[in-house]
Write a protein that holds these residues in place. Structure first.
Motif, PDB file in Angstrom:
ATOM      1  N   GLN A 184      72.640  29.537  83.434  1.00  0.00           N
ATOM      2  CA  GLN A 184      71.306  29.135  83.003  1.00  0.00           C
ATOM      3  C   GLN A 184      70.939  29.746  81.658  1.00  0.00           C
ATOM      4  OE1 GLN A 184      68.849  30.322  86.291  1.00  0.00           O
ATOM      5  NE2 GLN A 184      69.548  28.659  87.628  1.00  0.00           N
ATOM      6  N   ARG A 185      71.477  30.924  81.359  1.00  0.00           N
ATOM      7  CA  ARG A 185      71.101  31.610  80.124  1.00  0.00           C
ATOM      8  C   ARG A 185      71.710  30.977  78.884  1.00  0.00           C
ATOM      9  NH1 ARG A 185      72.041  37.920  81.200  1.00  0.00           N
ATOM     10  NH2 ARG A 185      71.981  37.890  78.912  1.00  0.00           N
ATOM     11  N   ILE A 186      72.863  30.329  79.010  1.00  0.00           N
ATOM     12  CA  ILE A 186      73.500  29.790  77.807  1.00  0.00           C
ATOM     13  C   ILE A 186      72.680  28.656  77.215  1.00  0.00           C
ATOM     14  CG2 ILE A 186      75.819  30.452  78.508  1.00  0.00           C
ATOM     15  CD1 ILE A 186      76.310  27.594  79.393  1.00  0.00           C
ATOM     16  N   GLY A 187      71.830  28.012  78.015  1.00  0.00           N
ATOM     17  CA  GLY A 187      70.999  26.943  77.483  1.00  0.00           C
ATOM     18  C   GLY A 187      69.915  27.435  76.538  1.00  0.00           C
ATOM     19  N   ASP A 188      69.572  28.724  76.626  1.00  0.00           N
ATOM     20  CA  ASP A 188      68.526  29.285  75.772  1.00  0.00           C
ATOM     21  C   ASP A 188      69.078  29.868  74.477  1.00  0.00           C
ATOM     22  OD1 ASP A 188      66.721  28.653  77.771  1.00  0.00           O
ATOM     23  OD2 ASP A 188      66.953  30.600  78.770  1.00  0.00           O
ATOM     24  N   LEU A 189      70.398  29.922  74.333  1.00  0.00           N
ATOM     25  CA  LEU A 189      70.998  30.523  73.143  1.00  0.00           C
ATOM     26  C   LEU A 189      71.395  29.429  72.155  1.00  0.00           C
ATOM     27  CD1 LEU A 189      73.294  33.199  74.862  1.00  0.00           C
ATOM     28  CD2 LEU A 189      71.009  33.509  73.912  1.00  0.00           C
ATOM     29  N   THR A 190      71.048  29.638  70.900  1.00  0.00           N
ATOM     30  CA  THR A 190      71.358  28.661  69.854  1.00  0.00           C
ATOM     31  C   THR A 190      72.278  29.219  68.776  1.00  0.00           C
ATOM     32  OG1 THR A 190      69.341  29.295  68.657  1.00  0.00           O
ATOM     33  CG2 THR A 190      69.176  27.451  70.213  1.00  0.00           C
ATOM     34  N   ASP A 191      72.491  30.519  68.782  1.00  0.00           N
ATOM     35  CA  ASP A 191      73.343  31.132  67.767  1.00  0.00           C
ATOM     36  C   ASP A 191      74.760  31.290  68.315  1.00  0.00           C
ATOM     37  OD1 ASP A 191      73.459  32.667  65.097  1.00  0.00           O
ATOM     38  OD2 ASP A 191      74.332  34.078  66.512  1.00  0.00           O
ATOM     39  N   VAL A 192      75.747  30.937  67.507  1.00  0.00           N
ATOM     40  CA  VAL A 192      77.146  31.003  67.947  1.00  0.00           C
ATOM     41  C   VAL A 192      77.552  32.436  68.264  1.00  0.00           C
ATOM     42  CG1 VAL A 192      79.534  30.558  67.283  1.00  0.00           C
ATOM     43  CG2 VAL A 192      77.754  28.922  66.675  1.00  0.00           C
ATOM     44  N   ASN A 193      77.135  33.384  67.438  1.00  0.00           N
ATOM     45  CA  ASN A 193      77.494  34.783  67.671  1.00  0.00           C
ATOM     46  C   ASN A 193      76.904  35.281  68.993  1.00  0.00           C
ATOM     47  OD1 ASN A 193      78.949  35.015  65.272  1.00  0.00           O
ATOM     48  ND2 ASN A 193      77.131  35.536  64.094  1.00  0.00           N
ATOM     49  N   GLN A 194      75.676  34.867  69.292  1.00  0.00           N
ATOM     50  CA  GLN A 194      75.077  35.259  70.563  1.00  0.00           C
ATOM     51  C   GLN A 194      75.827  34.655  71.738  1.00  0.00           C
ATOM     52  OE1 GLN A 194      70.965  34.078  70.253  1.00  0.00           O
ATOM     53  NE2 GLN A 194      70.384  35.891  69.086  1.00  0.00           N
ATOM     54  N   LEU A 195      76.248  33.405  71.608  1.00  0.00           N
ATOM     55  CA  LEU A 195      77.014  32.767  72.676  1.00  0.00           C
ATOM     56  C   LEU A 195      78.355  33.470  72.895  1.00  0.00           C
ATOM     57  CD1 LEU A 195      76.319  29.034  71.789  1.00  0.00           C
ATOM     58  CD2 LEU A 195      75.650  30.169  73.897  1.00  0.00           C
ATOM     59  N   LEU A 196      79.029  33.827  71.809  1.00  0.00           N
ATOM     60  CA  LEU A 196      80.306  34.535  71.933  1.00  0.00           C
ATOM     61  C   LEU A 196      80.111  35.915  72.550  1.00  0.00           C
ATOM     62  CD1 LEU A 196      81.916  33.603  68.496  1.00  0.00           C
ATOM     63  CD2 LEU A 196      82.580  32.737  70.744  1.00  0.00           C
ATOM     64  N   GLU A 197      79.053  36.602  72.139  1.00  0.00           N
ATOM     65  CA  GLU A 197      78.771  37.922  72.713  1.00  0.00           C
ATOM     66  C   GLU A 197      78.430  37.811  74.189  1.00  0.00           C
ATOM     67  OE1 GLU A 197      75.701  41.693  71.995  1.00  0.00           O
ATOM     68  OE2 GLU A 197      75.548  39.867  70.784  1.00  0.00           O
ATOM     69  N   GLU A 198      77.656  36.788  74.544  1.00  0.00           N
ATOM     70  CA  GLU A 198      77.295  36.584  75.946  1.00  0.00           C
ATOM     71  C   GLU A 198      78.533  36.316  76.798  1.00  0.00           C
ATOM     72  OE1 GLU A 198      74.338  35.970  79.081  1.00  0.00           O
ATOM     73  OE2 GLU A 198      74.319  36.925  77.109  1.00  0.00           O
ATOM     74  N   HIS A 199      79.464  35.542  76.265  1.00  0.00           N
ATOM     75  CA  HIS A 199      80.638  35.165  77.059  1.00  0.00           C
ATOM     76  C   HIS A 199      81.661  36.292  77.140  1.00  0.00           C
ATOM     77  CE1 HIS A 199      83.530  32.402  78.867  1.00  0.00           C
ATOM     78  NE2 HIS A 199      84.447  32.942  78.074  1.00  0.00           N
ATOM     79  N   PHE A 200      82.007  36.892  76.002  1.00  0.00           N
ATOM     80  CA  PHE A 200      83.108  37.863  75.988  1.00  0.00           C
ATOM     81  C   PHE A 200      82.654  39.295  76.254  1.00  0.00           C
ATOM     82  CE2 PHE A 200      84.810  34.324  73.469  1.00  0.00           C
ATOM     83  CZ  PHE A 200      86.031  34.150  74.104  1.00  0.00           C
ATOM     84  N   ASP A 201      81.463  39.679  75.768  1.00  0.00           N
ATOM     85  CA  ASP A 201      81.024  41.065  75.925  1.00  0.00           C
ATOM     86  C   ASP A 201      80.262  41.305  77.220  1.00  0.00           C
ATOM     87  OD1 ASP A 201      82.140  41.495  73.499  1.00  0.00           O
ATOM     88  OD2 ASP A 201      80.282  41.561  72.363  1.00  0.00           O
ATOM     89  N   ARG A 202      79.666  40.267  77.770  1.00  0.00           N
ATOM     90  CA  ARG A 202      78.887  40.461  79.001  1.00  0.00           C
ATOM     91  C   ARG A 202      79.560  39.770  80.191  1.00  0.00           C
ATOM     92  NH1 ARG A 202      74.759  39.608  75.106  1.00  0.00           N
ATOM     93  NH2 ARG A 202      73.543  41.497  74.736  1.00  0.00           N
ATOM     94  N   TYR A 203      79.693  38.469  80.120  1.00  0.00           N
ATOM     95  CA  TYR A 203      80.247  37.735  81.262  1.00  0.00           C
ATOM     96  C   TYR A 203      81.665  38.187  81.585  1.00  0.00           C
ATOM     97  CZ  TYR A 203      81.707  33.813  84.167  1.00  0.00           C
ATOM     98  OH  TYR A 203      82.195  33.052  85.190  1.00  0.00           O
ATOM     99  N   LYS A 204      82.510  38.304  80.565  1.00  0.00           N
ATOM    100  CA  LYS A 204      83.902  38.677  80.823  1.00  0.00           C
ATOM    101  C   LYS A 204      84.020  40.093  81.354  1.00  0.00           C
ATOM    102  CE  LYS A 204      88.486  38.807  78.632  1.00  0.00           C
ATOM    103  NZ  LYS A 204      88.778  40.182  79.013  1.00  0.00           N
ATOM    104  N   GLU A 205      83.271  41.043  80.757  1.00  0.00           N
ATOM    105  CA  GLU A 205      83.392  42.440  81.168  1.00  0.00           C
ATOM    106  C   GLU A 205      82.714  42.705  82.507  1.00  0.00           C
ATOM    107  OE1 GLU A 205      82.019  45.037  78.171  1.00  0.00           O
ATOM    108  OE2 GLU A 205      83.574  44.528  76.713  1.00  0.00           O
ATOM    109  N   GLN A 206      81.527  42.132  82.723  1.00  0.00           N
ATOM    110  CA  GLN A 206      80.751  42.457  83.907  1.00  0.00           C
ATOM    111  C   GLN A 206      81.045  41.556  85.099  1.00  0.00           C
ATOM    112  OE1 GLN A 206      76.593  42.627  82.848  1.00  0.00           O
ATOM    113  NE2 GLN A 206      76.954  44.004  81.126  1.00  0.00           N
ATOM    114  N   ILE A 207      81.591  40.375  84.857  1.00  0.00           N
ATOM    115  CA  ILE A 207      81.849  39.448  85.951  1.00  0.00           C
ATOM    116  C   ILE A 207      83.352  39.239  86.154  1.00  0.00           C
ATOM    117  CG2 ILE A 207      81.462  37.114  86.802  1.00  0.00           C
ATOM    118  CD1 ILE A 207      78.963  38.794  86.774  1.00  0.00           C
ATOM    119  N   ILE A 208      84.043  38.797  85.111  1.00  0.00           N
ATOM    120  CA  ILE A 208      85.452  38.438  85.266  1.00  0.00           C
ATOM    121  C   ILE A 208      86.319  39.666  85.491  1.00  0.00           C
ATOM    122  CG2 ILE A 208      87.409  37.283  84.182  1.00  0.00           C
ATOM    123  CD1 ILE A 208      85.139  35.465  85.047  1.00  0.00           C
TER     124      ILE A 208
END
Length: 468
Positions: A184-208
């Motif tokens: 749900q959070r990715i729909g609120d992000l419009t900056d590419v750097n924020q999307l990359l940080e959300e995916h690799f720095d948060r989702y990957k480390e904390q979930i995957i």
């Protein structure tokens, strides 16, 4: 037992006070003292608060606390007085207790069990550290497997296996909900750097890396599932083992009698079996949600990277941030132009007229070259057509002899009235305007136009007249 029969009634009041951030920091200092010292002396705790929170304590306004506890303003003088006031506040709300040392006037600090559990919870929520995944599947298998070599500990093995299984289910449900939250959070992000940080720095480390990867590899359910089910089914079929487990539970005073012990033992065994027979369906739902999030995240990044970078794309980017005061003022100064289009039940419908299809001549491809002088001339024409003076004259006509008017009072007879009304709403936000606008909740429909509910007020009018 009701919650507030165990904890004090005013326990959570410090978390809702104006100084809640200071109290939370003080609780973390108390937690540090609890981790490092067996006996916590009051003076040592006060010194730790002063050393750690010196600037926060000095800036805090503790006058309400001093008045509530009847200590007077003298308790607010200096760091020491405020630090002692914090300790007394934590004592009065039940986060800590004070007791005198035997044959001495020195006070010791003790922390109730419910308080340290709540402090640890607050600390875990505030820290951004990666949570470690406990190998619940392997722990269940190891506990049951090792019980064959230590038959006197079969009850402890069953209890540990049941607790690890329940925690595994909770972990899977938490994992599923966390993936949904990131989705749900990715729909609120419009900056590419924020999307990359959300995916690799948060989702990957904390979930995957923390939960999903171990669950699919080293702590895989299929890897240990059949060993767990084999042991538990063997126990169910062996009356001697069941009786031994019940006897061990009664001997350790966990079960009141053999009847209750047998019922609880059967419940734990059957619950573990049922969970492991159906858990792969839950993992399948998590896999599907993970794939959906990954695809959505990649699509979102690709869309943002391939976004329109032309003049049209830049204008769209500006319009998305029109609520920012600086952006709106710059847009108004550069080009006071707005385009309005709407469609409703009153819109006319024109039937498409079919024409005979003929072979047309292909148009030559021409390279488009942007001409700044044409754009500049267009903007100048727009400024001349709807100048600030024209907008001010329109608003003055709406005021008449009044100091204020609302949307309901505005005549709306033609498109020109609608355009001037919208321009006036933006004009009212500028410092150079002689009036100001105040938005209210709701909308007003006038002659087919849906308008926001706004009050226009002269800046010379009294403040009391401007309340909606």
């Amino acid at each position: 037992m009701p919650l507030f029969d165990r904890i004090p009634q005013r326990f959570f009041t410090i978390l809702a006070s104006p100084n809640k951030e200071l109290y939370v920091e003080a609780l973390f200092v108390l937690r540090q003292a609890f981790k490092t010292e067996l006996v916590i002396r009051r003076e040592e705790l006060t010194a730790m608060l002063i050393n750690t929170l010196e600037s926060s304590i000095l800036e805090a306004d503790l006058s309400e606390e001093a008045e509530e506890m009847g200590t007077g303003n003298e308790s607010l003088e200096g760091l020491s007085g405020k630090a002692h006031l914090l300790v007394r506040k934590l004592r009065d709300t039940g986060w800590l207790e004070l007791e005198y040392e035997k044959d001495s006037f020195d006070e010791h600090v003790t922390i109730p069990d419910y308080a340290i559990e709540m402090i640890n919870l607050l600390y875990d929520l505030s820290s951004d550290r990666v949570r470690e995944y406990n190998s619940y599947v392997y722990a269940t298998y190891a506990a049951l497997k090792n019980s064959g070599e230590n038959e006197d500990y079969r009850y402890q093995a069953l209890a540990a296996a049941y607790q690890n299984t329940v925690r595994l289910v909770d972990e899977l449900k938490l994992l599923f909900n966390n993936i949904r939250r990131y989705y749900q959070r990715i729909g609120d992000l419009t900056d590419v750097n924020q999307l990359l940080e959300e995916h690799f720095d948060r989702y990957k480390e904390q979930i995957i890396d923390t939960v999903y990867y171990p669950l699919k590899t080293i702590d895989s359910v299929p890897r240990f599932k059949y060993g767990i089910l084999s042991i538990l089914n063997e126990w169910l079929a062996d009356e001697t083992i069941l009786s031994a487990i019940v006897e061990q539970g009664v001997r350790r005073r966990v079960y009141a009698d053999e009847g209750a012990g047998r019922e609880e033992t059967m419940y734990m065994i059957t619950s573990i079996i049922d969970i492991y027979e159906s858990i792969e369906g839950m993992i399948g739902e998590i896999d599907r949600k993970h794939v959906e999030y990954t695809n959505a995240s990649i699509d979102r990044i690709r869309y943002q990277m391939n976004g329109d970078r032309s003049v049209k794309g830049k204008l769209i980017g500006l319009l998305k941030h029109w609520q920012d005061d600086s952006v709106r003022e710059e847009m108004t100064r550069a080009a006071a132009v707005w385009r309005h289009m709407y469609m409703d039940s009153q819109s006319l419908y024109d039937r498409v007229k079919r024409t005979v299809k003929t072979d047309g001549k292909a148009m030559a491809v021409e390279d488009y070259k942007e001409k700044p002088e044409l754009i500049h001339g267009f903007l100048e024409d727009v400024r001349r057509q709807y100048s600030n003076k024209k907008i001010d004259r329109y608003v003055d006509g709406c005021f008449g002899e009044r100091d204020w008017f609302e949307t309901e009072d505005v005549p709306m007879e033609e498109t020109e009235d609608f355009i001037l009304f919208l321009l006036a709403t933006f004009r009212g936000q500028e410092r150079g305007a002689d009036f100001r606008t105040q938005f209210a909740e709701g909308e007003v429909e006038r002659n087919g136009y849906v308008l926001p509910k706004i009050r226009f007020m002269k800046k010379t009018a009294g403040k009391g007249d401007g309340d909606v």
